[in-house]
Design a protein around this motif. Structure first.
Motif, short mmCIF file in Angstrom:
data_model
loop_
_atom_site.label_atom_id
_atom_site.label_comp_id
_atom_site.label_asym_id
_atom_site.label_seq_id
_atom_site.Cartn_x
_atom_site.Cartn_y
_atom_site.Cartn_z
N MET A 1 0.89 -1.31 -0.02
CA MET A 1 0.14 -0.03 -0.03
C MET A 1 0.85 1.12 -0.01
SD MET A 1 -2.82 -0.74 2.80
CE MET A 1 -4.00 -2.25 3.02
N PHE A 2 1.75 1.33 0.90
CA PHE A 2 2.64 2.74 1.33
C PHE A 2 3.83 2.65 0.85
CE2 PHE A 2 -1.04 2.31 4.52
CZ PHE A 2 -1.65 3.19 4.09
N GLY A 3 4.59 1.53 0.61
CA GLY A 3 5.88 1.50 0.56
C GLY A 3 6.75 0.58 1.35
N ALA A 4 7.72 -0.17 0.87
CA ALA A 4 8.16 -1.07 1.81
C ALA A 4 9.19 -0.72 2.97
CB ALA A 4 9.22 -2.01 1.05
N ASP A 5 9.40 0.60 3.01
CA ASP A 5 10.37 1.07 4.09
C ASP A 5 9.41 1.71 5.09
OD1 ASP A 5 9.29 3.30 2.32
OD2 ASP A 5 10.88 4.57 2.52
N VAL A 6 8.21 1.77 5.11
CA VAL A 6 7.29 2.39 6.06
C VAL A 6 7.30 1.57 7.37
CG1 VAL A 6 5.09 3.23 6.68
CG2 VAL A 6 5.89 3.91 4.29
N GLN A 7 7.60 1.76 8.61
CA GLN A 7 7.40 1.14 9.71
C GLN A 7 6.65 2.16 10.66
OE1 GLN A 7 7.81 -2.00 11.31
NE2 GLN A 7 6.92 -1.06 13.32
N PHE A 8 5.37 1.65 11.19
CA PHE A 8 4.56 2.65 12.03
C PHE A 8 4.84 2.70 13.30
CE2 PHE A 8 2.14 1.31 8.17
CZ PHE A 8 2.02 2.95 7.43
N ASP A 9 5.14 3.77 13.84
CA ASP A 9 5.65 3.84 15.47
C ASP A 9 4.28 3.94 16.07
OD1 ASP A 9 8.36 4.37 15.11
OD2 ASP A 9 7.73 6.10 14.03
N VAL A 10 3.26 4.38 15.63
CA VAL A 10 1.75 4.52 16.35
C VAL A 10 0.68 4.08 15.84
CG1 VAL A 10 0.34 6.04 17.45
CG2 VAL A 10 2.79 6.53 17.75
N ILE A 11 0.00 3.17 16.10
CA ILE A 11 -1.30 2.89 15.66
C ILE A 11 -2.50 3.06 16.47
CG2 ILE A 11 -2.58 0.99 14.54
CD1 ILE A 11 -0.10 -0.62 14.21
N ILE A 12 -3.32 3.76 15.77
CA ILE A 12 -4.50 4.35 16.62
C ILE A 12 -5.83 4.41 15.84
CG2 ILE A 12 -3.96 7.05 15.90
CD1 ILE A 12 -4.69 7.67 18.92
N GLY A 13 -6.86 4.34 16.75
CA GLY A 13 -8.32 4.41 15.76
C GLY A 13 -9.37 3.70 16.63
N ASN A 14 -10.50 3.66 15.79
CA ASN A 14 -11.69 3.23 16.24
C ASN A 14 -12.19 1.84 15.23
OD1 ASN A 14 -14.13 2.57 17.47
ND2 ASN A 14 -15.20 4.62 16.98
N PRO A 15 -11.90 0.81 15.62
CA PRO A 15 -12.11 -0.11 14.40
C PRO A 15 -13.61 -0.66 14.29
CG PRO A 15 -11.61 -1.08 16.57
CD PRO A 15 -11.37 0.17 16.72
N PRO A 16 -14.00 -1.25 13.38
CA PRO A 16 -15.37 -1.56 13.09
C PRO A 16 -15.62 -2.62 14.52
CG PRO A 16 -14.36 -1.88 10.95
CD PRO A 16 -13.26 -1.55 12.07
N TYR A 17 -16.83 -2.91 14.93
CA TYR A 17 -17.13 -3.50 16.14
C TYR A 17 -17.60 -4.72 15.94
CZ TYR A 17 -16.61 1.11 18.68
OH TYR A 17 -16.15 1.97 19.01
N GLN A 18 -18.33 -5.17 14.79
CA GLN A 18 -19.09 -6.41 14.80
C GLN A 18 -19.76 -6.52 13.34
OE1 GLN A 18 -22.10 -5.32 17.70
NE2 GLN A 18 -23.53 -4.91 16.03
N LEU A 19 -20.08 -7.95 13.16
CA LEU A 19 -20.66 -8.18 11.86
C LEU A 19 -22.00 -8.96 12.24
CD1 LEU A 19 -17.87 -9.39 9.57
CD2 LEU A 19 -19.36 -7.15 9.38
N SER A 20 -22.93 -8.94 11.70
CA SER A 20 -24.09 -9.93 11.86
C SER A 20 -24.02 -11.09 11.37
CB SER A 20 -25.31 -9.39 10.79
OG SER A 20 -26.40 -10.34 10.91
N ASP A 21 -24.12 -12.03 12.31
CA ASP A 21 -23.76 -13.63 12.10
C ASP A 21 -24.98 -14.24 11.53
OD1 ASP A 21 -25.67 -13.75 14.27
OD2 ASP A 21 -24.20 -14.83 15.44
N GLY A 22 -26.06 -13.70 11.14
CA GLY A 22 -27.26 -13.95 10.54
C GLY A 22 -28.57 -14.01 11.12
#
Length: 508
Positions: free
Chosen positions: A179-200
């Motif tokens: 996606m971003f280039g082989a030389d990118v190493q992320f120091d900080v990962i932050i956010g609000n992920p998706p919580y759930q999926l319907s199981d039917g």
């Protein structure tokens, strides 16, 4: 705009700027402590990733802070902003729409190379906020990566698949390099992920959590710091979260945990059952976790070791009371509480007017033939106690007096009786007296308080009674006797009675 934007669905809860900044403040403190007081916002080499960006609020607020912090090192504003956006701030959109929204929020243009973009040196219109449609990988009717059901999530090209790129890979480092280039190493990962999926089966209790997959994947990238806001259900429940819970509670790199029992205090107008929390994971600084509970504008905090028990007790005051009860080393009541479907009878099986066994059913009691009861034979002809497996109210909510009832239908079951899957069974007992004393015990504030300590949703299970001690049911156990047996202080008694309302025989 980002303060009042509406949520698109249950799995896409937008983060208010105020909450995002609280998380960034926690991040800032941790960085300074590990770097001799240096500000993370004054370092032009630190890289940030939001791998499930929606409104772009985290990336925007990070950019704003870096713009101020790097002023002395890169004095020209345009050059400074371009450096931040092209070298330090990265995102992965979760849908095409949210990717466009995030780019508009961060670059001031949905096209990072456009005339209105505040980044000036991108050669790709998506800049550093990537999105491409991702497909599920079906295996046996479910996605091999996220568990989504093929019947609900195999979709045409004009619909979102909700196959999130960040977790649909076995090699996340290689995917991000593409996606971003082989030389990118992320120091900080932050956010609000998706919580759930319907199981039917709809949402809520029939929905399947997926946020843990994002946390596990983020850890594989080995960032220096990781912060996410997620539902608090993982503390003591959640489908398929047992291994995840054990790993999280035992991970000494989890250094801060801020819990909102009422999610509406974090996300205005959004009611997430069981509340939400955000955490800080620090790769290089293991230790105890600073736990903070925020309720009604008040905050209670303490440094804790998280894996004292198999589940996490969110309230520090409740933790102390549970420890006091545990000192007696009584057998837990969960040892005599059934698993779900104690007799193997579904709720839809309403029975009939005939039959040699009495059937307790939520839609109205009936009768059933013994031959039609597939399991639980050891309970059928014994005294026992019926207990609704659904709380009488949403576990996170209170009545007008500020107190909860917690348990719903509690009833003594005589021999020759069974129940549908709507109920749990406590017992068996050797006599009617013991069963009646056990039922009365379940109605005590003491018992219901200990159940509520780990009951984050309205679904009651055998595990909900892990902290409730079993008693000698040849005698009755009113609250006063229980308070005395466990040597509870006046403050502890007041805590119980301020949270749990009385429940008398015959209460509906």
């Amino acid at each position: 705009m980002l303060t009042c934007i509406a949520n698109l669905s249950n799995d896409e809860v937008f983060t208010p700027p105020e909450l995002a900044n609280q998380m960034l403040d926690t991040l800032e403190v941790a960085w300074a402590e590990a770097n001799y007081g240096a500000s993370i916002w004054s370092d032009p080499t630190v890289t940030f990733l939001d791998p499930f960006t929606k409104s772009g609020v985290f990336l925007r607020e990070i950019t704003r802070r870096l713009t101020d912090g790097l002023e002395s090192q890169i004095p020209v504003l345009e050059e400074r902003v371009d450096h931040i956006l092209t070298k330090q701030v990265y995102g992965v959109g979760i849908t095409r729409l949210t990717a466009l929204l995030a780019r508009r929020s961060v670059y001031c243009s949905k096209d990072a190379t456009g005339t209105h973009s505040i980044a000036t040196s991108f050669d790709r219109d998506w800049g550093n906020i990537w999105f491409e449609r991702t497909e599920h990988t079906w295996a046996g009717g479910r996605c091999a990566y996220c568990g989504a059901g093929k019947s609900g999530y195999e979709r045409s090209d004009d619909l979102e698949t909700h196959a999130y790129a960040f977790i649909h890979t076995t090699d996340i480092k290689a995917r991000l390099a593409r996606m971003f280039g082989a030389d990118v190493q992320f120091d900080v990962i932050i956010g609000n992920p998706p919580y759930q999926l319907s199981d039917g089966g709809g949402s809520g209790s029939s929905a399947m959590p997926i946020y843990h997959h994002f946390i596990e994947q983020a850890k594989r990238l080995e960032p220096r710091l990781l912060a996410m806001i997620i539902p608090s259900k993982w503390f003591s429940g959640g489908k398929g979260l047992d291994d995840f819970r054990a790993t999280m509670l035992g991970d000494r790199r989890l250094r801060a945990l801020v819990d909102y029992p009422d999610s509406r205090e974090a996300f205005a107008g959004v009611d997430v059952a069981g509340g939400v929390c955000y955490f800080l994971w620090d790769r290089d600084d293991p230790g105890v976790c600073h736990v903070e509970t925020r309720v009604g504008g008040m905050s209670v905090a303490a440094d804790r070791v998280l894996d004292e028990f198999d589940v996490f007790i969110r309230d520090n005051r409740v933790l102390n009371l549970v420890k006091r009860v545990q000192e007696k080393r009584d057998v837990p009541l969960s040892a005599v509480v059934s698993a779900r479907r104690p007799f193997g009878i579904d709720s839809a099986d309403a029975g009939s007017a005939a039959g040699d066994l009495y059937l307790y059913a939520s839609g109205g009691d009936a009768r059933v033939h013994r031959a039609d009861v597939p399991k639980g034979g050891e309970l059928v002809d014994r005294w026992k106690v019926l207990l609704s497996k659904t709380s009488s109210e949403h576990a996170g909510q209170t009545d007008k007096s500020g107190r909860k009832r917690v348990l719903s239908r509690i009833e003594v079951m005589p021999p020759e009786s069974v129940a549908t899957e709507s109920y749990l069974i406590v017992g068996p007992f050797s006599s009617e007296l013991e069963a009646r004393n056990a039922a009365a015990y379940l109605r005590t504030r003491f018992v219901r308080f200990l159940v509520s300590a780990i009951l984050l949703t309205q679904n009651i299970t055998r595990g909900s009674f892990a902290f409730v001690p079993a008693q000698d049911f040849s005698r009755a156990w009113p609250d006063e006797d229980l308070y005395a047996k466990y040597d509870l202080s006046e403050d502890e008694i007041a805590l119980i009675e301020s949270q749990i309302k009385p429940m008398e025989l015959g209460d509906a």
